[in-house]
Design an enzyme around this catalytic site. Sequence first.
Site, PDB file in Angstrom:
ATOM      1  N   CYS A 369     -57.612  72.842 -55.570  1.00 23.25           N
ATOM      2  CA  CYS A 369     -58.404  72.947 -56.810  1.00 23.25           C
ATOM      3  C   CYS A 369     -57.679  73.800 -57.847  1.00 23.25           C
ATOM      4  O   CYS A 369     -58.303  74.521 -58.635  1.00 23.25           O
ATOM      5  CB  CYS A 369     -59.800  73.511 -56.546  1.00 23.25           C
ATOM      6  SG  CYS A 369     -60.818  72.416 -55.564  1.00 23.25           S
ATOM      7  N   ALA A 370     -56.359  73.740 -57.784  1.00 25.28           N
ATOM      8  CA  ALA A 370     -55.540  74.416 -58.799  1.00 25.28           C
ATOM      9  C   ALA A 370     -54.367  73.471 -59.028  1.00 25.28           C
ATOM     10  O   ALA A 370     -53.201  73.825 -58.818  1.00 25.28           O
ATOM     11  CB  ALA A 370     -55.084  75.781 -58.303  1.00 25.28           C
TER      12      ALA A 370
END
Length: 442
Positions: A369-370
């Site tokens: 999620c980055a």
Amino acid sequence: MTLALDRSTETAAAVPAVAGAALRVPLVTGGDIGYANLDHAASAPCLDAVRSAVDEFLPWYASVHRGAGFASQVSTRLYERTRDVLRRFVDARNGDSVIFTRNTTDAFNLLAKALPRKTSVVVFDSEHHAALLPWRGPNVRRVQLPRTRLAAVSVVDEALAECPQGPRLVVVAGASNVTGELLPVAEIAAVARKHGARVALDAAQLAPHRRISVRELDVDYVALSGHKLYAPFGAGALIGRGDWLRAAEPYLAGGGATKLVTEEAVVWNSGEERHEAGSPNTVGVYALGVACEQLSAHWDALRAHEAALLERLRKGLEGLPGFAELRFFDAPVDRVGTVSFVVEGFEPGWLAAVLSAEYGIGVRDGAFCAHVAARRLLREAGSEAQQAVRVSLGLGNTEEHVDRLVLALRQIVARGARWEYAKVDGRWAPVGDTRELPGFCA
Ligand SMILES: Cc1ncc(COP(=O)(O)O)c(C=O)c1O
């Protein structure tokens, strides 16, 4: 009545125990093995103390705030008292608001909606999507996290200098969920002050590993998640200055957020309840508070435990053929026990599947999620992969877990997997896997 309302005085001892420490999982190759949960950064296991506190509380669980019954008074007391627990946990300023949310994502979305009009937001591209995406519009400046901490502070300084007049906010993670590296939060906050900007600290990864002081760091808001803090009951919090929050439209419209509703108008609450419409997650909030008190009573032991495991892990991974670690900063910096890496020639998703199926080890694979940050770090590490493997340590880990991981990686690199794997719905899985999930999953 035996319900304990204050656990903060418990004396420090060894690290607090977690549920699932004795969990055994089946191996695809036959037999079973103690589960090595090396994925604390995603969600940490429940502290035993949290589980027993919740169990003790459940008979008393009842409606909060408007319930007249005795159990409602107990529930209300625990719910409201937890605001003070959270304030103490992050060493907040007197009068800081504590708004209970579902998690960090929810907390930042709430803050984003509460920003005064035309607030300029400066945020590093290294942030987790929860801290990167809630801010929208032309006044958002995404800046690349440079390779030194000093340069990171300068980048914020420059970005703020270019912001138009008006309210300003800098959003920064305490610790990266990709690399575990700590960001120079206090230094960034000092620069922010110079420009009249506020600072929102994403403490999702820092809070489970380090004592946080809002006053010492001089940040304005802190967001955190209970499920990363060993309290997986669905609560999180946004803690910080109340003025913008009081002036903002309620995050959700509904019961609990209102003082009075007439045919013509609504008078909203001005306190924390303004942003907590709907029946709150009392059990989750209580669990979060108990976890915070437990961690606060055990920081020294926790840090020593994690530092020893991290050193063991890093030593073990050194020299693994094809191993490349993802790092934002060139120089070694203080860090929590999270290590993301690739091993040349091995797809991260495949590696994670083999570690799970043949060794009983749980790790994370992906871009965490980055996505922006992970892709850049992979490029900079000389890898063509789009994803990595992440190992993250915490209270649920032992030396044996670390040693097993290191040995497993060495064996896989040297002689491959013992089983055959194929992609199912885009994820690697053992072919012909006959292991059954526990009966309660049926
Ligand atoms: C640094 C960081 N910020 C925010 C989040 C979002 O947390 P949650 O999914 O609990 O909202 C995460 C989750 O992994 C995280 O690592």
